[in-house]
Scaffold this active site. Structure first.
Site, short mmCIF file in Angstrom:
data_model
loop_
_atom_site.label_atom_id
_atom_site.label_comp_id
_atom_site.label_asym_id
_atom_site.label_seq_id
_atom_site.Cartn_x
_atom_site.Cartn_y
_atom_site.Cartn_z
N GLY A 174 0.85 -1.20 0.00
CA GLY A 174 0.00 0.00 0.00
C GLY A 174 0.88 1.24 0.00
CB ILE A 204 -1.01 4.85 6.29
CG1 ILE A 204 -2.44 5.10 6.80
CG2 ILE A 204 -0.14 4.31 7.42
CD1 ILE A 204 -3.19 3.84 7.21
NE ARG A 214 -16.20 -0.80 6.77
CZ ARG A 214 -16.95 -0.53 7.82
NH1 ARG A 214 -17.84 -1.41 8.24
NH2 ARG A 214 -16.84 0.62 8.45
CB VAL A 239 -1.37 -1.50 8.91
CG1 VAL A 239 -2.16 -0.24 9.23
CG2 VAL A 239 0.01 -1.47 9.59
N GLY A 240 -3.50 -3.37 7.44
CA GLY A 240 -4.75 -3.44 6.65
C GLY A 240 -5.82 -4.21 7.41
CG ASP A 256 -6.69 0.37 18.54
OD1 ASP A 256 -7.57 1.08 18.05
OD2 ASP A 256 -6.19 -0.59 17.92
CG HIS A 308 -7.63 -2.64 14.94
ND1 HIS A 308 -7.25 -1.57 15.71
CD2 HIS A 308 -7.99 -2.14 13.75
CE1 HIS A 308 -7.38 -0.45 15.01
NE2 HIS A 308 -7.83 -0.78 13.81
#
Lengths: 438, 438
Positions: free
Chosen positions: A102, A107, A183, A220-221, A250, A278
């Site tokens: 990515g 990010i 999503r 991370v995804g 978090d 998560h």
């Protein structure tokens, strides 16, 4: 010294021997054929190293990058020196290879510059960045590589860009897997698991085939715990404990909210655990966390707030941020990825710990085995970690751990077909995506 | 220790005495009135410090932030400790105040996290960030401040957000002026000068009124040289030499292009000057630059390339990047701003120099006085600099210096009304905006 004398030995020193040079030359030809550009001037072999020379005719690249191609070394990063031969660099550590998927996303756009600057792996740690993108993002990857060039980071010695994980992950010691499909409208966690599961299964296989045998992987995804599980199950030759699902943002947010409530600066909050998934079932643990070395519940006497509002405050942070800022939290996510790496490559301060979503086999807490569950970890700074034993539980905490564990077991059933677990059966009861996350 | 005991002294230690607390309380009331939210719980005075508590009803904030209000301290940053009283921080330097305008934009989104991490001003330099935005961007500023909170940077001790430069610039030791209006469709450099001149005149007046008497100012918003001139002319009580127009990204790009051409790594290129304006008339100086300590013209024997292609390669970089990446070069621009600051707060390596657009009065090169012109500088690391004397000129270089000087003199005529120079007369002959810049 003339240019012609400098060029060949420069490439050769980095292992770009004649075969690789001819590969580069062949690759350049392929670009040329695809884009119908006029033949290059041939007096300078340097040009064949430099992807950014194709700037004039990038159209064909976008759609016709053959998937089987090796990753491109980029521009000035094709031309590095032997670090051991130079006064300023001979005391540096051995170059490490870090893959980022990515890599054209926001990010990564924050993270890559942190990695390259030395603030994550240290100021004596030269780095090679291997950027994984897609056919669609290939030109954007070139743009990122150009900005890395223009930043003149002394420690950044190689940049390669590519779209095939089997090529990009070659020999990597770290894989930061940020890329995932977002999503779609109306899609729930189950749908996302299905779409992204394939990606992480493939990337796990690729890591297993070509990465360093002790590669550390941070996923991370989203959904990152189960994506990490899929990844590790598809990489049986890599220790399962090397795979992490990122819960550090978090943890950082939880520390900040406790600090705000207690009226202290955030550096006074320690021993913060995020337990579990998560997702909205995650458990920011105020029972074991400390403020100025004291149990949180002794400092924050409003226990109703701790039980009823604290977790929501942590979890809603991303959603509030999107509302205010109009984008998701790329900058602080990148900071938290950097924190997660630093926690593994520097010794954990005495008495403290950090959270990471890791494989549960052999855990001392009685959590079901065979899932990726965020737990408290300590590291000697060698890239490895151990689980913290001296934590306490009460009924409230245990009840919530059971819920997030149940969710992760259900997620595992959803992806059974991707982890050698037979036929998948997906019965996730509700949408537990964190607000503001995709 | 109970919460109530901690709160008041914590705020008080940072100088948030009773008058400021009541201001905050009044400010909170104003928010409340504007948004018709139910009254806050009153048992915790901390909440009145925290802007992010207004997340539930942000609508009114967006349009009704009164311009005369003082900047808000943000969330956890209202609650810092006395650094001298703590073991880990007592050896730190005195807190510095750094203002950033355009703080909700993409360049700032990269820069602020660098500043807060300690990599720019050093790891013993605590920092207060004063974020200047507009009414329109006020909520985005809150989002940025939230991400800074969630990043837990130990050195970042205060964050204030505001829309009035007279408030935000109070006591600042650095002002990084990134915000400017972008060019509208079809607008040329002259139009941009006109639009942005007012902004930088106002910001100059504000700096003159309230900033530290030795504030260092780096202007990034375009056209940055003449914006810096406007700013310094409106701040007569601040030394003119403290104002900089950013040409560091051009310098970095020029080094990279010379490295690529010579087939060396970019750390081998030194003594790179960008002369003149941050526009297409700028002069990347290959006569004085060095590669591996040798004059560039001895290393790169293709002098035709140096004279005919090099400058264009440097200048087209931003445009190529926009094409590939789809956005302008925020990340590498932020790196170059960090570089520009570091060059002023750390001693320049022996024999080397850096470029900055600075005031020409007293320059040793014969460049017209009274403009902001990029020139080679050296610093002892005290925030100040001196111009480098040992540079050489040839006819080719002089001819180009004359052209960029003429452009800056013409730009000065365009903004005469903003710098006490009488009636403006604007005769800029062509659009010299750099490709990819706004």
């Amino acid at each position: 010294m003339a240019v012609a004398e400098l060029t060949a030995p420069t490439c050769a020193k980095q292992g770009l021997g004649s075969s690789q040079l001819s590969y580069l030359s062949a690759r350049t030809s392929s670009f040329r054929r695809l884009s119908f550009r006029p033949p290059r001037r041939t007096h300078s072999s340097r040009i064949s190293c430099s992807v950014n020379q194709t700037a004039q005719a990038p159209v064909a690249v976008e759609t016709e990058v053959p998937k089987s191609n090796k990753p491109e070394c980029f521009g000035v990063f094709c031309l590095t020196y032997d670090l051991k031969a130079e006064e300023e660099t001979k005391s540096w550590k051995k170059l490490i290879n870090v893959a980022v998927s990515g890599a054209a996303g926001m990010i990564s756009n924050h993270l890559l510059f942190k990695l390259a600057s030395g603030q994550v792996f240290g100021h004596d740690q030269p780095i090679a960045l291997k950027l994984l993108g897609s056919e669609r993002s290939f030109q954007a990857l070139e743009g990122v590589a150009m900005e890395l060039e223009d930043s003149l980071f002394p420690l950044l010695r190689e940049v390669q860009i590519g779209i095939d994980p089997y090529e990009v992950f070659q020999d990597v010691e770290w894989a930061l897997l940020i890329g995932a499909k977002p999503r779609g409208p109306g899609m729930e966690r189950a749908g996302l698991l299905d779409i992204n599961g394939q990606i992480f299964a493939e990337q796990g296989k690729a890591l297993n085939a070509v990465a360093s045998r002790n590669v550390k992987v941070i996923v991370v995804g989203n959904p990152c715990n189960t994506n990490a599980l899929i990844c590790l199950k598809n990489a049986p030759d890599i220790p399962a404990k090397n795979f992490h699902g990122l819960t550090r943002l978090d943890e950082n947010r939880a520390k900040c909210q406790l600090a705000l409530k207690a009226g202290v600066f955030y550096d006074k909050v320690s021993n913060m655990t995020i337990w579990g998934n998560h997702s909205t079932t995650q458990v920011p643990d105020f029972l074991n966390a400390r403020i100025n070395g004291l149990p949180v519940k002794e400092v924050i006497t409003d226990h109703k707030w701790l039980e009823e509002e604290f977790t929501e405050k942590v979890q809603k942070r991303g959603g509030v941020l999107i509302k205010k800022w109009g984008r998701s939290s790329a900058a602080s996510t990148a900071v938290s990825i950097a924190d997660a790496i630093k926690s593994l490559v520097t010794p954990t301060p005495e008495g403290d710990w950090f959270s990471s979503g890791v494989y549960t086999d052999g855990n001392p807490y009685g959590i079901a085995e065979g899932i990726v569950f965020s737990m408290p970890c300590r590291s000697k700074g060698d890239g490895d970690y151990e689980l913290v034993k001296d934590v306490i539980f009460d009924d409230y905490l245990l009840k919530r751990l059971t819920k997030t564990e149940a969710e992760l077991l259900a997620e595992r059933r959803c992806v059974a077909h991707l982890i050698g677990g037979g036929v998948a059966y997906c019965d996730l009861p509700e949408d537990t995506m964190l607000p503001g996350e995709m």
